[in-house]
Write a protein that holds these residues in place. Structure first.
Motif, PDB file in Angstrom:
ATOM      1  N   GLU A 105       6.354  14.154  13.717  1.00 53.51           N
ATOM      2  CA  GLU A 105       5.740  15.461  13.498  1.00 53.51           C
ATOM      3  C   GLU A 105       4.366  15.322  12.851  1.00 53.51           C
ATOM      4  O   GLU A 105       4.006  16.034  11.919  1.00 53.51           O
ATOM      5  N   ALA A 106       3.572  14.374  13.365  1.00 59.10           N
ATOM      6  CA  ALA A 106       2.271  14.073  12.754  1.00 59.10           C
ATOM      7  C   ALA A 106       1.145  14.150  13.766  1.00 59.10           C
ATOM      8  O   ALA A 106       1.336  13.936  14.968  1.00 59.10           O
ATOM      9  N   VAL A 107      -0.047  14.456  13.261  1.00 59.33           N
ATOM     10  CA  VAL A 107      -1.282  14.262  14.004  1.00 59.33           C
ATOM     11  C   VAL A 107      -2.010  13.112  13.314  1.00 59.33           C
ATOM     12  O   VAL A 107      -2.126  13.091  12.083  1.00 59.33           O
ATOM     13  N   GLU A 108      -2.455  12.136  14.087  1.00 57.68           N
ATOM     14  CA  GLU A 108      -3.068  10.943  13.531  1.00 57.68           C
ATOM     15  C   GLU A 108      -4.479  10.783  14.073  1.00 57.68           C
ATOM     16  O   GLU A 108      -4.745  11.102  15.245  1.00 57.68           O
ATOM     17  N   LEU A 109      -5.364  10.292  13.225  1.00 56.37           N
ATOM     18  CA  LEU A 109      -6.740  10.050  13.641  1.00 56.37           C
ATOM     19  C   LEU A 109      -7.157   8.660  13.172  1.00 56.37           C
ATOM     20  O   LEU A 109      -6.976   8.320  12.004  1.00 56.37           O
ATOM     21  N   TYR A 110      -7.701   7.870  14.106  1.00 54.74           N
ATOM     22  CA  TYR A 110      -8.097   6.500  13.813  1.00 54.74           C
ATOM     23  C   TYR A 110      -9.587   6.327  14.059  1.00 54.74           C
ATOM     24  O   TYR A 110     -10.089   6.652  15.150  1.00 54.74           O
ATOM     25  N   PHE A 111     -10.283   5.822  13.046  1.00 53.14           N
ATOM     26  CA  PHE A 111     -11.705   5.556  13.189  1.00 53.14           C
ATOM     27  C   PHE A 111     -11.916   4.290  14.014  1.00 53.14           C
ATOM     28  O   PHE A 111     -11.200   3.294  13.861  1.00 53.14           O
ATOM     29  N   THR A 112     -12.889   4.340  14.905  1.00 50.06           N
ATOM     30  CA  THR A 112     -13.331   3.179  15.669  1.00 50.06           C
ATOM     31  C   THR A 112     -14.835   3.030  15.431  1.00 50.06           C
ATOM     32  O   THR A 112     -15.404   3.747  14.615  1.00 50.06           O
ATOM     33  N   ARG A 113     -15.484   2.148  16.142  1.00 51.24           N
ATOM     34  CA  ARG A 113     -16.918   1.927  15.938  1.00 51.24           C
ATOM     35  C   ARG A 113     -17.717   3.158  16.391  1.00 51.24           C
ATOM     36  O   ARG A 113     -17.931   3.383  17.567  1.00 51.24           O
ATOM     37  N   GLY A 114     -18.146   3.963  15.423  1.00 49.28           N
ATOM     38  CA  GLY A 114     -18.968   5.130  15.724  1.00 49.28           C
ATOM     39  C   GLY A 114     -18.205   6.339  16.223  1.00 49.28           C
ATOM     40  O   GLY A 114     -18.793   7.387  16.472  1.00 49.28           O
ATOM     41  N   GLY A 115     -16.896   6.238  16.383  1.00 47.70           N
ATOM     42  CA  GLY A 115     -16.120   7.350  16.903  1.00 47.70           C
ATOM     43  C   GLY A 115     -14.716   7.348  16.345  1.00 47.70           C
ATOM     44  O   GLY A 115     -14.435   6.709  15.336  1.00 47.70           O
ATOM     45  N   TYR A 116     -13.820   8.074  17.006  1.00 50.75           N
ATOM     46  CA  TYR A 116     -12.428   8.067  16.577  1.00 50.75           C
ATOM     47  C   TYR A 116     -11.515   8.477  17.717  1.00 50.75           C
ATOM     48  O   TYR A 116     -11.923   9.055  18.726  1.00 50.75           O
ATOM     49  N   VAL A 117     -10.231   8.139  17.527  1.00 50.18           N
ATOM     50  CA  VAL A 117      -9.186   8.432  18.501  1.00 50.18           C
ATOM     51  C   VAL A 117      -8.067   9.179  17.779  1.00 50.18           C
ATOM     52  O   VAL A 117      -7.601   8.741  16.727  1.00 50.18           O
ATOM     53  N   GLY A 118      -7.651  10.299  18.332  1.00 54.60           N
ATOM     54  CA  GLY A 118      -6.583  11.087  17.746  1.00 54.60           C
ATOM     55  C   GLY A 118      -5.322  11.028  18.584  1.00 54.60           C
ATOM     56  O   GLY A 118      -5.385  10.935  19.820  1.00 54.60           O
ATOM     57  N   ILE A 119      -4.169  11.076  17.915  1.00 54.37           N
ATOM     58  CA  ILE A 119      -2.875  11.075  18.596  1.00 54.37           C
ATOM     59  C   ILE A 119      -2.042  12.212  18.014  1.00 54.37           C
ATOM     60  O   ILE A 119      -1.903  12.332  16.795  1.00 54.37           O
ATOM     61  N   SER A 120      -1.487  13.033  18.885  1.00 58.53           N
ATOM     62  CA  SER A 120      -0.591  14.093  18.417  1.00 58.53           C
ATOM     63  C   SER A 120       0.450  14.378  19.484  1.00 58.53           C
ATOM     64  O   SER A 120       0.223  14.154  20.685  1.00 58.53           O
ATOM     65  N   SER A 121       1.596  14.877  19.050  1.00 55.77           N
ATOM     66  CA  SER A 121       2.650  15.234  19.985  1.00 55.77           C
ATOM     67  C   SER A 121       2.295  16.509  20.734  1.00 55.77           C
ATOM     68  O   SER A 121       1.639  17.405  20.189  1.00 55.77           O
ATOM     69  N   VAL A 122       2.734  16.585  21.989  1.00 61.24           N
ATOM     70  CA  VAL A 122       2.684  17.829  22.757  1.00 61.24           C
ATOM     71  C   VAL A 122       4.089  18.065  23.312  1.00 61.24           C
ATOM     72  O   VAL A 122       5.030  17.365  22.956  1.00 61.24           O
ATOM     73  N   GLU A 123       4.226  19.045  24.176  1.00 61.45           N
ATOM     74  CA  GLU A 123       5.544  19.384  24.693  1.00 61.45           C
ATOM     75  C   GLU A 123       6.134  18.236  25.536  1.00 61.45           C
ATOM     76  O   GLU A 123       5.428  17.338  25.964  1.00 61.45           O
ATOM     77  N   ASN A 124       7.430  18.313  25.745  1.00 58.47           N
ATOM     78  CA  ASN A 124       8.170  17.367  26.595  1.00 58.47           C
ATOM     79  C   ASN A 124       8.189  15.940  26.057  1.00 58.47           C
ATOM     80  O   ASN A 124       8.326  14.982  26.822  1.00 58.47           O
ATOM     81  N   GLY A 125       8.016  15.784  24.749  1.00 53.04           N
ATOM     82  CA  GLY A 125       8.107  14.464  24.151  1.00 53.04           C
ATOM     83  C   GLY A 125       6.927  13.554  24.422  1.00 53.04           C
ATOM     84  O   GLY A 125       7.001  12.350  24.156  1.00 53.04           O
ATOM     85  N   LEU A 126       5.840  14.098  24.936  1.00 44.36           N
ATOM     86  CA  LEU A 126       4.656  13.293  25.233  1.00 44.36           C
ATOM     87  C   LEU A 126       3.703  13.265  24.038  1.00 44.36           C
ATOM     88  O   LEU A 126       3.765  14.122  23.157  1.00 44.36           O
ATOM     89  N   ALA A 127       2.832  12.275  24.041  1.00 47.64           N
ATOM     90  CA  ALA A 127       1.777  12.179  23.018  1.00 47.64           C
ATOM     91  C   ALA A 127       0.428  12.349  23.691  1.00 47.64           C
ATOM     92  O   ALA A 127       0.161  11.733  24.734  1.00 47.64           O
ATOM     93  N   ASN A 128      -0.398  13.206  23.110  1.00 49.24           N
ATOM     94  CA  ASN A 128      -1.763  13.365  23.600  1.00 49.24           C
ATOM     95  C   ASN A 128      -2.671  12.416  22.835  1.00 49.24           C
ATOM     96  O   ASN A 128      -2.680  12.404  21.608  1.00 49.24           O
ATOM     97  N   VAL A 129      -3.427  11.596  23.563  1.00 50.42           N
ATOM     98  CA  VAL A 129      -4.379  10.675  22.950  1.00 50.42           C
ATOM     99  C   VAL A 129      -5.772  11.139  23.376  1.00 50.42           C
ATOM    100  O   VAL A 129      -6.106  11.140  24.567  1.00 50.42           O
ATOM    101  N   ALA A 130      -6.563  11.576  22.405  1.00 49.63           N
ATOM    102  CA  ALA A 130      -7.908  12.096  22.679  1.00 49.63           C
ATOM    103  C   ALA A 130      -8.920  11.320  21.858  1.00 49.63           C
ATOM    104  O   ALA A 130      -8.663  10.992  20.696  1.00 49.63           O
ATOM    105  N   ALA A 131     -10.057  11.024  22.452  1.00 53.15           N
ATOM    106  CA  ALA A 131     -11.070  10.208  21.776  1.00 53.15           C
ATOM    107  C   ALA A 131     -12.441  10.836  21.904  1.00 53.15           C
ATOM    108  O   ALA A 131     -12.749  11.504  22.895  1.00 53.15           O
ATOM    109  N   LEU A 132     -13.253  10.627  20.882  1.00 49.02           N
ATOM    110  CA  LEU A 132     -14.672  10.962  20.915  1.00 49.02           C
ATOM    111  C   LEU A 132     -15.411   9.685  20.551  1.00 49.02           C
ATOM    112  O   LEU A 132     -15.345   9.223  19.409  1.00 49.02           O
ATOM    113  N   LEU A 133     -16.117   9.091  21.505  1.00 43.17           N
ATOM    114  CA  LEU A 133     -16.723   7.776  21.341  1.00 43.17           C
ATOM    115  C   LEU A 133     -18.196   7.834  21.702  1.00 43.17           C
ATOM    116  O   LEU A 133     -18.594   8.573  22.610  1.00 43.17           O
ATOM    117  N   PRO A 134     -19.036   7.066  20.998  1.00 41.53           N
ATOM    118  CA  PRO A 134     -20.469   7.061  21.328  1.00 41.53           C
ATOM    119  C   PRO A 134     -20.696   6.653  22.778  1.00 41.53           C
ATOM    120  O   PRO A 134     -20.118   5.673  23.261  1.00 41.53           O
TER     121      PRO A 134
END
Length: 382
Positions: free
Chosen positions: A189-218
């Motif tokens: 039941e968490a939303v997670e955000l990981y810093f990368t070089r100049g950007g970050y990647v987020g992970i959060s649960s969505v419906e049907n037991g899936l995880a959404n992985v979204a990134a904003l990168l230079p």
């Protein structure tokens, strides 16, 4: 002649159209894409959104999609440090693929005329309203409307209106947005955000037991790192051990991969071009912990209220413009300032280590970070 034409069928556009229709106005919604469709988005709905969905009359429809429940937040820094905090109230994780389709159907049920697969080529102010050029199925047409609203997302439509100050340009970093759904990633039941070089990647649960992985990168970093969303996410994960471990057990769903470029984070809110702008069209906020969808909904509700008063002859368009700009500045100024500051600090070599140690000694600092990146939900909506 429609009373209102909304350009864009995402969350901001559909909620704006629903509100205008509920207020009794003949409303037309246009979107160049067809639905359902995936969108590069964190797919995190902060707690406040549920109250706004109830106001729009769509809460029960969205609850039927079984959104994931989110109560925990985490930030993982490149050096391995981790900051954790709880949300004040439960949030939702819900895919845009499912949500936007339901919202557009709700708009139609409210009386909105929805035209997808329709692009807008021009918006021109004229006496008594606006002239809108559209194209659909290889045919061009001209519409006339009393009011027009921009809900076209993060890409400034410089072909339609003057480029918004602070939405990119010389000296502003350009990013690429990525999104994909994964199976096999367990989240408590968490939303997670990981810093990368100049950007970050987020992970959060969505419906049907899936995880959404979204990134904003230079964008300059992404060149040469891969030719697909999966390759770019793999390259980004290589820069954060915790992120790499999280993604290693997951399986990407190929048809969910979406990218969007260039993306420019807003230096300030731009609520009005020649027409009012809502959602990402008004301000692309730093997605640190994510409050983009809440801001889209709030801006749409406010704009609809002013549009209603204008259409009833209660205020002039100049008064609408001044008041709406003031409201959006009050709502966005703090989150833009804190979002940029925390994003900058998070990429510095030493600050994340101090940050991590500080939150261990003073846990309330982590909660402060969460609240600092939230919109001022206490400001009443009309």
């Amino acid at each position: 002649m429609p009373d209102a034409v909304v350009i864009g069928g995402g969350l901001a556009g559909s909620s704006l159209a629903i509100r205008l229709a509920h207020l009794g106005w003949k409303t037309l919604l246009l979107d160049r894409q067809t639905f359902p469709r995936h969108k590069a988005c964190g797919e995190f709905l902060s707690p406040e959104t549920q109250g706004i969905f109830k106001k729009l009359g769509v809460l029960e429809l969205l609850e039927e999609l079984n959104p994931a429940r989110i109560v925990n937040t985490r930030i993982g820094f490149r050096h391995g440090g981790l900051v954790e905090a709880k949300l004040d109230e439960p949030a939702w994780g819900l895919s845009r693929y499912a949500m936007d389709t339901v919202m557009l159907q709700a708009a139609e049920d409210a009386g909105v005329s929805v035209c997808t697969g329709t692009s807008v080529s021009s918006v021109v102010a004229e006496t008594g309203g606006f002239r809108i050029g559209i194209r659909s199925g290889g045919f061009s047409e001209v519409l006339h409307a009393r009011t027009v609203y921009a809900a076209w997302g993060a890409h400034p439509r410089t072909d339609l209106i003057a480029k918004a100050p602070g939405l990119g340009g010389k000296g502003r970093r350009a990013y690429i947005g990525l999104k994909a759904h994964f199976s096999g990633i367990r989240l408590d039941e968490a939303v997670e955000l990981y810093f990368t070089r100049g950007g970050y990647v987020g992970i959060s649960s969505v419906e049907n037991g899936l995880a959404n992985v979204a990134a904003l990168l230079p964008l300059e970093w992404a060149r040469g790192k891969g030719n697909s969303v999966s390759e770019l996410l793999k390259s980004a994960a290589a820069e954060n051990k915790r992120l790499s471990e999280r993604l290693s057990g997951g399986l990407i769903l190929p048809d969910s991969q979406v990218s969007c470029a260039p993306v420019h984070l807003s230096a300030k809110c731009h609520a009005w071009g020649i027409i009012p702008q809502v959602g990402d069209a008004g301000a692309m906020i730093p997605p640190l912990f994510g409050d983009g969808m809440s801001s889209a909904l709030r801006s749409a509700i406010r704009c609809a209220s002013y549009g209603d008063r204008f259409l009833r002859g209660m205020i002039s368009m100049d008064a609408w413009k001044t008041a709406y700009r003031s409201d959006m500045h009050k709502e966005y100024a703090a989150i833009l300032r804190w979002g940029h500051l925390l994003q900058t600090l998070g990429h510095m070599p030493v600050v994340p280590r101090i940050w991590t140690a500080g939150t261990r000694l003073f846990p309330q600092l982590a909660r402060f970070m969460v609240r600092a990146t939230r919109l001022n939900g206490k400001t009443p909506l009309p």
